[in-house]
Design a protein around this motif. Structure first.
Motif, PDB file in Angstrom:
ATOM      1  N   PHE B 108       0.832  -1.194   0.000  1.00  0.00           N
ATOM      2  CA  PHE B 108       0.000   0.000   0.000  1.00  0.00           C
ATOM      3  C   PHE B 108       0.866   1.244   0.000  1.00  0.00           C
ATOM      4  CE2 PHE B 108      -3.904   2.038   0.294  1.00  0.00           C
ATOM      5  CZ  PHE B 108      -3.871   3.024   1.255  1.00  0.00           C
ATOM      6  N   LEU B 109       1.865   1.252   0.896  1.00  0.00           N
ATOM      7  CA  LEU B 109       2.777   2.398   0.959  1.00  0.00           C
ATOM      8  C   LEU B 109       3.461   2.613  -0.384  1.00  0.00           C
ATOM      9  CD1 LEU B 109       4.617   2.204   4.405  1.00  0.00           C
ATOM     10  CD2 LEU B 109       2.965   3.879   3.620  1.00  0.00           C
ATOM     11  N   SER B 110       3.863   1.530  -1.025  1.00  0.00           N
ATOM     12  CA  SER B 110       4.533   1.643  -2.312  1.00  0.00           C
ATOM     13  C   SER B 110       3.619   2.294  -3.341  1.00  0.00           C
ATOM     14  CB  SER B 110       4.953   0.248  -2.771  1.00  0.00           C
ATOM     15  OG  SER B 110       5.503   0.319  -4.055  1.00  0.00           O
ATOM     16  N   ASP B 111       2.368   1.877  -3.377  1.00  0.00           N
ATOM     17  CA  ASP B 111       1.427   2.466  -4.332  1.00  0.00           C
ATOM     18  C   ASP B 111       1.194   3.933  -4.035  1.00  0.00           C
ATOM     19  OD1 ASP B 111      -0.660  -0.514  -4.629  1.00  0.00           O
ATOM     20  OD2 ASP B 111       1.184   0.097  -5.642  1.00  0.00           O
ATOM     21  N   VAL B 112       1.104   4.261  -2.762  1.00  0.00           N
ATOM     22  CA  VAL B 112       0.895   5.650  -2.386  1.00  0.00           C
ATOM     23  C   VAL B 112       2.082   6.497  -2.836  1.00  0.00           C
ATOM     24  CG1 VAL B 112       0.811   7.209  -0.417  1.00  0.00           C
ATOM     25  CG2 VAL B 112      -0.679   5.243  -0.481  1.00  0.00           C
ATOM     26  N   LEU B 113       3.281   5.952  -2.636  1.00  0.00           N
ATOM     27  CA  LEU B 113       4.485   6.688  -3.036  1.00  0.00           C
ATOM     28  C   LEU B 113       4.462   7.017  -4.512  1.00  0.00           C
ATOM     29  CD1 LEU B 113       7.281   7.820  -2.433  1.00  0.00           C
ATOM     30  CD2 LEU B 113       8.214   5.544  -2.792  1.00  0.00           C
ATOM     31  N   SER B 114       3.926   6.112  -5.317  1.00  0.00           N
ATOM     32  CA  SER B 114       3.937   6.360  -6.753  1.00  0.00           C
ATOM     33  C   SER B 114       3.052   7.539  -7.118  1.00  0.00           C
ATOM     34  CB  SER B 114       3.490   5.109  -7.516  1.00  0.00           C
ATOM     35  OG  SER B 114       2.105   4.911  -7.362  1.00  0.00           O
ATOM     36  N   GLY B 115       2.165   7.946  -6.212  1.00  0.00           N
ATOM     37  CA  GLY B 115       1.283   9.057  -6.515  1.00  0.00           C
ATOM     38  C   GLY B 115       1.776  10.399  -6.023  1.00  0.00           C
TER      39      GLY B 115
END
Lengths: 314, 284, 342
Positions: B108-115
């Motif tokens: 989840f954190l990784s996906d958030v970082l991509s944004g």
């Protein structure tokens, strides 16, 4: 495809190499998590003065008036969400279709160069996208695409109103172009990785190649493709320079896709280097924080969607 | 399901294939359109001087982007050296270790970082590596680039490792390999093509990024190889030239953009060719 | 094959870098306004040719960025379209010297298909257009001034800067001087809230110029250099002395010359008096510390900057479409700089 429990049960940390290996893996992952948490903390620290001054009303206020230090983020949140959704809708459709073609239908001699060309879209610098968008795409939208859409579907509110050329639609199209490589390249790899047995089993039932691709392979690749789309959406949410050159930069909410608008990232890119009062800087950093939170919300919603479809355990 | 519908299904199949082809063609056509525009605007400017000389002011002939090209190579090299291990290790963790909420939170954190917008990441790098040290540096730019590359690498390496068939992993363990050797020698090489794709995509993406560079690498008109100093970066030069009023500089901007795209093209091609050669004796 | 080519190219680059003589020259750093960038790059290049022991690395990260870096002491000098205000000077914590280094003027560019002459606009009309009170090109107020010009029945699309900029500051300063309604409703700033219903924001001078060039019916304010280099039609304005002036280096310099005693607290030259003054003009500023920590560097910084504001340095302005400081202002600038301890 869940993490293989058998693998872990079989694996025992028997050798020093294994213990060392586990330690390094944990270290890397913890470092990764720490970086993101540190980023979040920095954003909060930077926006604290603005949070204290404006409180939650920052999110639903519509004024953006640096002269009188009145700041509100609502129009920008709207613009960000609309352009990103437009972009992912366009890019997901085109990208997944292209990935299917490249993975399963294209002959060898065509697949490699075509994939390549699509991937190169990712390498074009943002400012080039911005200028190309301003000089080529925006006039094209103003003179061709816009009138055509308005002619056919003008009764819909999203296609009403004056067509400037710059606006939400143009912003969405540029973003779509920028994120299509991500969707296509990753989806293509995911689709190609689906074992051949699945395709052969489907073919043995008498399906056409197209039916196999769309009804068997795509669903099997669902999780990976979803991941590709999430990454692509992330890029769309955070893109600054290309969007700011074609979106019209007007902090207003309008129903029409032809209307100029503003995105969170654009505001930051536009105004940060010239912001000199600390409350102004803080308000801009708070926009970054909001973008971080928007990213969280979008990802959470997407996850919920996936879970509801297939049950837990992505 | 008998053949009465076969005709119709065949038509759908043909139409569908055509649609897919059109989509792929559309993507390629868009690139060619943009690239064509870039080439038309900038082709007159590209020559050996342009690629190897320092920038000159307006009106002084013979300027180039040599230092920008060098700076880009250095910064992306360092960024890759940092992002690849962290991304790969995290991907290994997510694919093979741990279960339940912690890996899920990490994804989840990784996906958030991509944004997160690249400019916010640039500000983060500034706060961590520039402000405390009181000078700009190429290293801080690499740090920002690393953060931009990580989500892609994490997601893809996890995916790629998971795609390795169970039979392969079990075989390795059955031979008595330790966890480590099984992963290092068997699983990772099998996953390598997909990881390389992700890496190339990540590099392509950061090659064109400008916003994070404003507060990190800062830019320079001179040769620089020390990662601890401000450094010229091609994307930044392209940006500065593109927004200037002078046709000569603007032409250099387009030429620089072409060099960027071409460099990524050459890198991708080279990496894929090298990979194919390496995989030749290795049937998966 | 291609891989080895890339490798060879990389090696060549490293080799080139290594064969460059180890910096015997001191590299000074400056950061700030994008407006100054072309002028600085030309001037500093010439300076380094005459003084090979000094090189100047100036990067245009924006006025706000320049001031921030200057306060953080990560650069030797800062550059800004608008001088530092009291709050910023307070944050700097040490006495700061600010002086003008170059001049700029903003042309009103427009896009009217079929119109071949430069149209005339009064200052009040421009304010009303940007307030959203005049909405069409064939409004009687405009046609009355432009007899014989076939102004089309098109809506006026108002283009402004989306990024915070000194250009906007000068423009809104001008509007506030000529229109009390603008002053109370919108005000002056690097970024403001634009009231016109058709307002569209574009990033950078290039963005505004590009937007105007590709949108029929558009009007926008851009730095002189962009109008010149892109051959865009620009309006002829009526200045305070009721004379009609075009935007040119002479008219801008005339406006600047009306304020020889320009200072960081009194720097506005918009809507200047004088028959030949162009109404939308402004200075661009450089700031240094009065007592820099490193005295050796301070000496070099003084050398560069005093050359820059003198006749030799200013002579580089014209070749890049910039306006040299009038002589009386050069004197003022040099006098300020002389207070620097070097």
């Amino acid at each position: 495809m869940t993490a293989d429990p058998q693998f872990r049960r079989l694996a025992r940390f028997v050798s020093p190499a294994d213990r060392g290996f586990a330690a390094i893996v944990y270290a890397g992952s913890i470092l990764f998590a720490l970086l993101i948490v540190a980023l979040f903390v920095e954003l909060v620290l930077g926006s604290w003065p603005s949070i204290v001054k404006f409180g939650p009303s920052f999110i639903w206020n519509s004024a953006w008036d640096p002269v009188n230090s009145k700041f509100g983020a609502l129009p920008m949140i709207y613009g960000t969400v609309v352009t990103s959704l437009t972009a992912i809708a366009l890019a997901a459709f085109v990208g997944i279709m292209a990935a299917v073609f490249l993975a399963d239908f294209a002959p060898r001699w065509l697949a490699a160069p075509l994939s390549f060309l699509i991937e190169l879209l990712a390498a074009v610098p943002s400012v080039v996208y911005g200028l190309w968008g301003l000089f080529i795409l925006a006039p094209f939208v103003r003179t061709a695409i816009g009138p055509a859409l308005q002619h056919a579907l003008g009764w819909l509110p999203i296609f009403s109103g004056p067509i400037y050329g710059v606006g939400l639609l143009t912003g969405g199209i540029i973003l779509a172009l920028m994120i299509v490589p991500t969707v296509t390249a990753i989806s293509r790899d995911v689709i190609a990785a689906i074992p051949r047995d699945l395709r052969e089993a489907s073919a043995s039932l008498g399906t056409t190649k197209w039916e196999t691709a769309t009804r068997v392979v795509l669903p099997a690749a669902r999780v990976g493709i979803f991941g590709a789309c999430v990454l692509a959406l992330g890029r769309a949410l955070g893109e600054t320079i290309a969007v700011t050159m074609v979106i019209g930069n007007r902090p207003e909410i309008s129903a029409s896709l032809f209307a100029p608008s503003y995105t969170l990232a654009s505001v930051i890119a536009n105004e940060f280097t010239e912001a000199t009062t600390s409350i102004y800087i803080s308000a801009l950093i708070e926009l970054g924080l909001i973008l971080f939170l928007v990213s969280i919300v979008v990802n959470a919603l997407a996850r919920l969607m996936i879970w509801s479809v297939r049950g837990s355990g992505a | 399901m008998r053949n009465q519908h076969l005709g119709r299904r065949r038509i759908y199949a043909t139409l569908g294939t055509l649609l897919a082809l059109c989509c792929a063609a559309l993507g390629a056509a868009a690139l060619l359109a943009i690239l064509g525009y870039v080439v038309v605007q900038g082709i007159g400017v590209i020559n050996w001087t342009f690629l190897t000389q320092l920038p000159t002011p307006v009106g002084v002939p013979g300027g180039g982007v040599g230092n920008g090209i060098l700076g880009t190579l250095i910064i992306i090299g360092i960024a890759t050296a940092m992002a690849l291990p962290i991304g790969l290790l995290t991907g290994i963790y997510l694919a093979l270790f741990g279960r339940g909420s912690i890996p899920e939170a990490l994804r989840f954190l990784s996906d958030v970082l991509s944004g997160v917008p690249s400019i916010a990441i640039g500000l983060f790098a500034y706060a961590v590596l520039v402000a405390p040290l009181k000078h700009f540096s190429a290293f801080s730019a690499s740090f920002a680039f690393m953060m931009l590359m990580l989500p892609l690498l994490v997601r893809t390496s996890e995916q790629a490792i998971r795609s390795v068939p169970q039979t392969v992993r079990e075989g390795a363990l059955a031979l008595g390999m330790s966890n480590f050797r099984a992963t290092w020698r068997i699983v990772l090489p099998t996953a390598r093509p997909a990881i390389i794709t992700a890496l190339l995509l990540a590099i392509a993406r950061v090659t064109g990024e400008t916003a994070p560079l404003l507060f990190t690498a800062f830019g320079s008109q001179f040769w620089e190889t020390n990662p601890n100093s401000p450094m010229a970066v091609l994307a930044l030069q392209v940006f500065n030239y593109a927004i200037s009023p002078y046709p000569n500089w603007q032409a250099q901007a387009w030429a620089g953009a072409f060099v960027l795209v071409f460099a990524v093209f050459a890198l991708s091609l080279g990496a894929r060719l090298a990979l194919r050669r390496a995989m030749r004796g290795f049937e998966a | 094959m291609i891989g080895s080519f890339v490798r060879r190219l990389g090696a060549l680059g490293v080799l080139a870098a290594m064969t460059v003589p180890a910096a015997a020259a001191t590299q000074l750093t400056g950061a700030g306004a994008t407006f100054d960038y072309p002028f600085f790059s030309k001037a500093f290049y010439i300076y380094s040719q005459k003084n090979p022991n000094v090189t100047v690395n100036y990067q245009s990260i924006g006025s706000g960025g320049g001031i921030a870096q200057f306060i953080a002491k990560t650069v030797d000098f800062g550059a800004s379209d608008v001088p530092m205000n009291a709050g910023e000077l307070g944050r700097a914590g040490q006495p700061v010297l600010q002086f003008p280094v170059t001049l700029g003027g903003e042309a009103i560019a427009y896009n009217l298909p079929g119109v071949t002459v430069n149209i005339r606009l009064t200052r009040q009309i421009i304010a009303d257009i940007y307030l959203g009170k005049i909405l069409k090109w064939n409004d009687p107020q405009i046609t009355r001034l432009n007899n014989g010009v076939n102004l089309p029945d098109m809506p006026i699309i108002v283009v402004h800067r989306s990024d915070g900029s000194g250009t906007t500051y000068i423009f809104t300063d001008f509007l506030s001087h000529v229109s009390p309604e603008w002053k109370s409703k919108v005000g002056v700033g690097k970024s403001v809230s634009w009231p016109a219903p058709s307002a569209v924001g574009a990033k950078g001078n290039e963005g505004v110029a590009g937007q105007v060039r590709s949108t029929p019916g558009a009007i926008g304010y851009v730095e002189l250099a962009y109008v010149v280099e892109n051959h865009m039609p620009a309006a002829i304005l009526q200045n305070k002395a009721s004379k009609w002036v075009t935007c040119s280096p002479d008219t801008i310099a005339a406006a600047a010359a009306t304020k020889p005693d320009v200072s960081p607290t009194n720097f506005s030259v918009v809507d200047a008096a004088g028959a030949n003054s162009y109404p939308i003009s402004g200075f661009s500023w450089v700031m240094v510390y009065k007592k820099p920590a490193d005295s050796a560097r301070a000496k070099l910084v003084y050398g560069v900057l005093s050359w820059l504001v003198g006749p030799e340095g200013q002579a580089n302005a014209k070749s890049v479409d910039y306006v040299p400081l009038p002589e009386n202002v050069q004197t003022t600038a040099l006098a300020t700089l002389k207070q620097m301890q070097h």
